[in-house]
Design an enzyme around this catalytic site. Structure first.
Site, PDB file in Angstrom:
ATOM      1  N   CYS A 164      -3.323   5.997   9.058  1.00 16.79           N
ATOM      2  CA  CYS A 164      -3.021   4.519   9.183  1.00 16.79           C
ATOM      3  C   CYS A 164      -2.022   4.266   9.880  1.00 16.79           C
ATOM      4  CB  CYS A 164      -2.880   3.774   7.620  1.00 16.79           C
ATOM      5  SG  CYS A 164      -4.411   4.460   6.600  1.00 16.79           S
ATOM      6  N   THR A 271      -1.362  12.508   0.305  1.00 14.30           N
ATOM      7  CA  THR A 271      -1.688  11.182   0.275  1.00 14.30           C
ATOM      8  C   THR A 271      -0.692  10.300  -0.404  1.00 14.30           C
ATOM      9  OG1 THR A 271      -2.937  11.403  -1.878  1.00 14.30           O
ATOM     10  CG2 THR A 271      -4.203  11.717  -0.046  1.00 14.30           C
ATOM     11  N   HIS A 304       3.833  -2.339   5.360  1.00  7.85           N
ATOM     12  CA  HIS A 304       2.610  -1.705   5.177  1.00  7.85           C
ATOM     13  C   HIS A 304       1.734  -2.204   4.079  1.00  7.85           C
ATOM     14  CE1 HIS A 304      -0.172   1.707   6.107  1.00  7.85           C
ATOM     15  NE2 HIS A 304       0.030   2.147   4.901  1.00  7.85           N
ATOM     16  N   THR A 308      -1.718  -0.717  -3.252  1.00  8.22           N
ATOM     17  CA  THR A 308      -1.891   0.405  -3.973  1.00  8.22           C
ATOM     18  C   THR A 308      -0.566   0.595  -4.978  1.00  8.22           C
ATOM     19  OG1 THR A 308      -0.745   2.107  -2.414  1.00  8.22           O
ATOM     20  CG2 THR A 308      -3.079   1.852  -2.295  1.00  8.22           C
ATOM     21  N   GLU A 315       7.493   1.478  -0.727  1.00  6.96           N
ATOM     22  CA  GLU A 315       7.862   0.735   0.355  1.00  6.96           C
ATOM     23  C   GLU A 315       8.980  -0.463   0.019  1.00  6.96           C
ATOM     24  OE1 GLU A 315       6.318  -1.420   4.351  1.00  6.96           O
ATOM     25  OE2 GLU A 315       5.152  -1.221   2.721  1.00  6.96           O
ATOM     26  N   LYS A 336      -2.001  -7.423   5.180  1.00  8.47           N
ATOM     27  CA  LYS A 336      -3.253  -6.604   4.477  1.00  8.47           C
ATOM     28  C   LYS A 336      -3.754  -7.517   3.271  1.00  8.47           C
ATOM     29  CE  LYS A 336      -2.265  -2.292   6.068  1.00  8.47           C
ATOM     30  NZ  LYS A 336      -1.021  -2.096   6.497  1.00  8.47           N
ATOM     31  N   HIS A 341      -7.214  -3.365   4.822  1.00 13.70           N
ATOM     32  CA  HIS A 341      -6.449  -2.290   5.354  1.00 13.70           C
ATOM     33  C   HIS A 341      -7.173  -1.961   6.535  1.00 13.70           C
ATOM     34  CE1 HIS A 341      -4.111   1.090   6.434  1.00 13.70           C
ATOM     35  NE2 HIS A 341      -3.940   1.488   5.267  1.00 13.70           N
ATOM     36  N   PHE A 400      -1.701   8.868   5.479  1.00 14.44           N
ATOM     37  CA  PHE A 400      -2.171  10.142   4.896  1.00 14.44           C
ATOM     38  C   PHE A 400      -1.433  11.206   5.780  1.00 14.44           C
ATOM     39  CE2 PHE A 400      -5.921   9.139   2.309  1.00 14.44           C
ATOM     40  CZ  PHE A 400      -5.383   8.165   1.424  1.00 14.44           C
TER      41      PHE A 400
END
Length: 413
Positions: A164, A271, A304, A308, A315, A336, A341, A400
């Site tokens: 990403c 991940t 970003h 999640t 972040e 996003k 995403h 990732f």
């Protein structure tokens, strides 16, 4: 030390909130929510049944019928965004040296849909039914390759696949290619079509996607305590980067200047980021150092912000460590929340939004942010755009494998 400065002279994109730059930007600022049920394939047995897909796509506007049959959708999207970008740049190919114009358009999963299709054909009908265009129509570097062929650009040609972060790494590579004198112009960005059965089921298996099927438009909710994963999107973003004096010599319009690029690795997990968020911190610090500015020079951070649980928290922690915790000093937002995403295209599309934020002095909202998680207490421009003076913005992309990229943009002075 090179004194070559790099500016942005063209933009082009396809995104879930609009298939052209100005319309997309307008919809983004209004808080448009394009998330809807997936129609590309039967999702009956899937844990996630929705995505942020393009409002429409007319491939015939950019490609011939035989090209459409041969090329995966991600390549088609990249060609379309690049054509809009070249047009926006005002480039006259007869008045420039094509050997000094390069292409770097990245992708995370590339032609996964085409790979799935031909795997099914192989299983059902055998090897004789595999097209000779299968490989060139699906490999990641063909988006850059095809664009260079289409426009005759003979400079550096490379596609970066860093999950990403692919779009941001491609822009950063292009920026440095111009700074180091390898090119005068670089058409750069990212392209992705990851709304496929294998992709969606794979991300579901990794517990990365939201499964809010009862209310998909509330699914992408960065920093909200009820977030449960990201919403997958599709599209492409392309930027024309150009050496400043070269741009001036041809009378190009200039959106902004790119002044810094930083990279790092988490060196932690395939991940998940570390709780310390040290990789994200290092990427942002490296970008600021490259730009020769201080953290208090930045007014807007396009995060970003995937929605999640672990990623958003990490972040925020990283941003606090680099920029401080005073919500009055800078604004953060995650576009996003609206686009979903876009995987390898995300960094490119978000770079465009970061540039337009400088142009118009406005921060796009983070929609669906109703109840921030504990510790997520920055100014995220929740649910409404924020008008502030913006001279510098940064865009973060994390992928990732623990790969991180940060871009720094500035108004031209």
């Amino acid at each position: 030390m090179s004194s070559r400065r790099v500016v942005i002279t063209g933009l082009g994109l396809l995104s879930p909130v609009g298939n052209e730059v100005e319309g997309s930007w307008k919809n983004l600022l209004s808080g448009m929510n394009p998330v809807k049920p997936i129609t590309y394939f039967d999702v009956t047995d899937f844990d996630t049944k929705f995505a942020a897909s393009l409002p429409s796509f007319e491939a015939e506007k950019y490609l011939e019928k035989k090209e459409i049959r041969r090329l995966d959708k991600f390549i088609q999207y990249g060609v379309a965004a690049s054509q809009e970008c070249v047009l926006d740049s005002g480039l006259d190919k007869n008045k420039v040296n094509l050997e000094r114009i390069g292409v770097s358009i990245g992708s995370a999963v590339g032609g996964l849909g085409t790979i799935e299709n031909f795997a099914n054909i192989l299983a059902k009908s055998g090897t004789k039914k595999i097209s000779p265009f299968f490989v060139p129509g699906s490999i990641i570097n063909m988006v850059s390759g095809y664009v260079s062929i289409k426009f005759g650009f003979k400079g550096p040609n490379i596609s970066i696949a860093s999950a990403c972060s692919s779009g941001s790494h491609s822009i950063g590579y292009s920026f440095r290619s111009i700074v180091h004198g390898d090119a005068e112009m670089m058409l750069t960005g990212g392209a992705e079509m990851g709304i496929t059965p294998l992709s969606v089921s794979g991300f579901n298996a990794a517990k990365a996607l939201s499964t809010r099927n009862d209310c998909p438009q509330k699914a992408s909710r960065p920093w909200d305590k009820d977030r449960d994963g990201f919403v997958i999107g599709e599209g492409a973003g392309c930027l024309m980067l150009e050496e400043l004096e070269h741009a001036k010599s041809r009378g190009a319009k200039i959106y902004a200047e790119i002044i810094g690029f930083g990279m790092s690795a988490d060196a932690y997990h395939m991940t998940s980021p570390p709780e310390s968020a040290e990789g994200a911190v290092l990427a942002m610090q490296n970008a600021l150092k490259d730009a020769k500015i201080n953290s208090n020079d930045v007014q807007y951070i396009n995060a970003h912000g995937t929605s999640t649980l672990v990623g958003d928290q990490a972040e925020t922690s990283a941003i606090k460590k680099v920029f401080g915790e005073d919500p009055l000093k800078f604004v953060v937002s995650s576009t996003k929340s609206m686009t979903g995403h876009l995987l390898g295209a995300a960094g490119a599309v978000e770079a465009i939004y970061s540039i337009l934020a400088i142009r118009d002095n406005v921060v796009p909202p983070t929609i669906n942010l109703d109840n921030p998680s504990a510790g997520c207490d920055l100014n995220y421009s929740a649910n409404n755009a924020t008008e502030i003076p913006i001279s510098k913005s940064i865009s973060n992309s994390f992928g990732f494998g623990g790969t991180n990229a940060t871009l720094v943009f500035s108004e031209l002075k």
